[in-house]
Write a protein that holds these residues in place. Structure first.
Motif, PDB file in Angstrom:
ATOM      1  N   ASN A  39      47.540  38.263  41.927  1.00 42.76           N
ATOM      2  CA  ASN A  39      46.802  39.260  42.704  1.00 42.76           C
ATOM      3  C   ASN A  39      45.314  38.931  42.762  1.00 42.76           C
ATOM      4  O   ASN A  39      44.669  39.131  43.795  1.00 42.76           O
ATOM      5  CB  ASN A  39      47.021  40.656  42.135  1.00 42.76           C
ATOM      6  N   ARG A  40      44.769  38.427  41.673  1.00 41.56           N
ATOM      7  CA  ARG A  40      43.365  38.011  41.687  1.00 41.56           C
ATOM      8  C   ARG A  40      43.162  36.886  42.701  1.00 41.56           C
ATOM      9  O   ARG A  40      42.191  36.884  43.458  1.00 41.56           O
ATOM     10  CB  ARG A  40      42.913  37.562  40.293  1.00 41.56           C
ATOM     11  N   THR A  41      44.093  35.958  42.736  1.00 39.78           N
ATOM     12  CA  THR A  41      44.016  34.838  43.680  1.00 39.78           C
ATOM     13  C   THR A  41      44.067  35.345  45.114  1.00 39.78           C
ATOM     14  O   THR A  41      43.265  34.926  45.960  1.00 39.78           O
ATOM     15  CB  THR A  41      45.155  33.837  43.420  1.00 39.78           C
ATOM     16  N   ARG A  42      44.990  36.246  45.408  1.00 39.35           N
ATOM     17  CA  ARG A  42      45.115  36.813  46.753  1.00 39.35           C
ATOM     18  C   ARG A  42      43.859  37.587  47.134  1.00 39.35           C
ATOM     19  O   ARG A  42      43.369  37.480  48.261  1.00 39.35           O
ATOM     20  CB  ARG A  42      46.340  37.725  46.833  1.00 39.35           C
ATOM     21  N   PHE A  43      43.329  38.376  46.202  1.00 37.93           N
ATOM     22  CA  PHE A  43      42.133  39.159  46.474  1.00 37.93           C
ATOM     23  C   PHE A  43      40.959  38.245  46.784  1.00 37.93           C
ATOM     24  O   PHE A  43      40.237  38.449  47.764  1.00 37.93           O
ATOM     25  CB  PHE A  43      41.826  40.073  45.283  1.00 37.93           C
ATOM     26  N   ILE A  79      35.343  53.401  35.212  1.00 33.91           N
ATOM     27  CA  ILE A  79      34.728  52.150  34.774  1.00 33.91           C
ATOM     28  C   ILE A  79      35.717  51.250  34.040  1.00 33.91           C
ATOM     29  O   ILE A  79      35.664  50.031  34.165  1.00 33.91           O
ATOM     30  CB  ILE A  79      33.445  52.396  33.928  1.00 33.91           C
ATOM     31  N   TYR A  80      36.663  51.826  33.319  1.00 34.48           N
ATOM     32  CA  TYR A  80      37.641  51.015  32.590  1.00 34.48           C
ATOM     33  C   TYR A  80      38.563  50.262  33.541  1.00 34.48           C
ATOM     34  O   TYR A  80      39.102  49.217  33.187  1.00 34.48           O
ATOM     35  CB  TYR A  80      38.436  51.874  31.614  1.00 34.48           C
ATOM     36  N   PHE A  81      38.740  50.780  34.748  1.00 40.91           N
ATOM     37  CA  PHE A  81      39.510  50.072  35.768  1.00 40.91           C
ATOM     38  C   PHE A  81      38.597  49.139  36.559  1.00 40.91           C
ATOM     39  O   PHE A  81      38.978  48.019  36.884  1.00 40.91           O
ATOM     40  CB  PHE A  81      40.197  51.063  36.712  1.00 40.91           C
ATOM     41  N   LEU A  82      37.393  49.610  36.868  1.00 42.70           N
ATOM     42  CA  LEU A  82      36.471  48.831  37.688  1.00 42.70           C
ATOM     43  C   LEU A  82      36.051  47.520  37.039  1.00 42.70           C
ATOM     44  O   LEU A  82      35.709  46.568  37.743  1.00 42.70           O
ATOM     45  CB  LEU A  82      35.239  49.670  38.039  1.00 42.70           C
ATOM     46  N   VAL A  83      36.072  47.444  35.722  1.00 40.44           N
ATOM     47  CA  VAL A  83      35.694  46.178  35.069  1.00 40.44           C
ATOM     48  C   VAL A  83      36.654  45.050  35.441  1.00 40.44           C
ATOM     49  O   VAL A  83      36.299  43.884  35.316  1.00 40.44           O
ATOM     50  CB  VAL A  83      35.570  46.304  33.527  1.00 40.44           C
ATOM     51  N   LYS A  84      37.834  45.384  35.946  1.00 38.51           N
ATOM     52  CA  LYS A  84      38.777  44.347  36.404  1.00 38.51           C
ATOM     53  C   LYS A  84      38.188  43.588  37.597  1.00 38.51           C
ATOM     54  O   LYS A  84      38.444  42.401  37.761  1.00 38.51           O
ATOM     55  CB  LYS A  84      40.129  44.950  36.799  1.00 38.51           C
ATOM     56  N   ALA A  87      35.708  41.195  36.073  1.00 37.39           N
ATOM     57  CA  ALA A  87      36.417  40.084  35.430  1.00 37.39           C
ATOM     58  C   ALA A  87      36.929  39.103  36.487  1.00 37.39           C
ATOM     59  O   ALA A  87      36.863  37.885  36.295  1.00 37.39           O
ATOM     60  CB  ALA A  87      37.559  40.613  34.577  1.00 37.39           C
ATOM     61  N   THR A  88      37.403  39.620  37.599  1.00 32.00           N
ATOM     62  CA  THR A  88      37.878  38.763  38.693  1.00 32.00           C
ATOM     63  C   THR A  88      36.736  37.923  39.250  1.00 32.00           C
ATOM     64  O   THR A  88      36.922  36.761  39.603  1.00 32.00           O
ATOM     65  CB  THR A  88      38.512  39.627  39.806  1.00 32.00           C
ATOM     66  N   ASP A  89      35.553  38.509  39.299  1.00 33.12           N
ATOM     67  CA  ASP A  89      34.372  37.801  39.800  1.00 33.12           C
ATOM     68  C   ASP A  89      33.704  36.934  38.733  1.00 33.12           C
ATOM     69  O   ASP A  89      32.740  36.229  39.031  1.00 33.12           O
ATOM     70  CB  ASP A  89      33.335  38.805  40.310  1.00 33.12           C
ATOM     71  N   GLY A  90      34.161  37.024  37.489  1.00 35.08           N
ATOM     72  CA  GLY A  90      33.526  36.275  36.409  1.00 35.08           C
ATOM     73  C   GLY A  90      32.212  36.896  35.968  1.00 35.08           C
ATOM     74  O   GLY A  90      31.313  36.198  35.497  1.00 35.08           O
ATOM     75  N   VAL A  91      32.095  38.216  36.121  1.00 32.51           N
ATOM     76  CA  VAL A  91      30.871  38.934  35.769  1.00 32.51           C
ATOM     77  C   VAL A  91      31.118  39.720  34.483  1.00 32.51           C
ATOM     78  O   VAL A  91      32.116  40.431  34.367  1.00 32.51           O
ATOM     79  CB  VAL A  91      30.454  39.893  36.915  1.00 32.51           C
TER      80      VAL A  91
END
Length: 143
Positions: A39-43, A79-84, A87-91
């Motif tokens: 899903n990260r790859t698709r996003f 925020i606990y969901f938004l950190v995903k 993480a996907t962005d490498g931030v």
């Protein structure tokens, strides 16, 4: 029946309550989908197309695309969901929360290591003095 929500009077704070949870359900589900590598790859390949698969509001989609995390929170994000997204962005979480506070990473880190924000002036909105109108000709000492 509306519930009394005294926490709405705390400046700069959005409490993730049942109302926020309902408002942000699909935004937060989207975020949780980023736990899977595919899903990260698709996003990352086509963010708009991936977001279109989720029954989020257009305003929520635009906030995600802009990485406007404060807006995401106002729209029901947690925020606990938004950190995903970060993480996907490498931030890092530090980078995410420092940008949410309008501070540099270093300044935010220093503030947190020395005890966080001062409670002075940050208790309740009703305790804050309203700003005088910009065109008020009355001298401040006579108001």
């Amino acid at each position: 029946m509306a519930l009394d929500k005294p926490y709405l009077d705390v400046p700069g704070t959005t409490v993730f309550d049942a109302e926020q949870s309902r408002k942000g359900y699909w935004l937060n589900q989207f975020c949780m989908s980023l736990m899977k590598a595919e899903n990260r790859t698709r996003f990352k390949a086509d963010e708009r197309a991936y977001l279109a698969e989720w029954p989020m509001t257009q305003e929520q989609r635009e906030a995600v695309l802009a990485r406007d995390l404060n807006r995401c929170i106002a729209l029901g994000g947690n925020i606990y969901f938004l950190v995903k997204i970060g993480a996907t962005d490498g931030v890092s979480v530090l980078k995410m929360v420092s940008t949410m506070s309008g501070m540099s990473e270093l300044d935010y880190q220093k503030m947190m290591l020395t005890g966080g924000r001062s409670p002075e002036g940050n208790r309740y909105l009703h305790e804050q003095q309203p700003a005088p109108p910009a065109c008020d000709p009355t001298p401040p000492e006579t108001r």
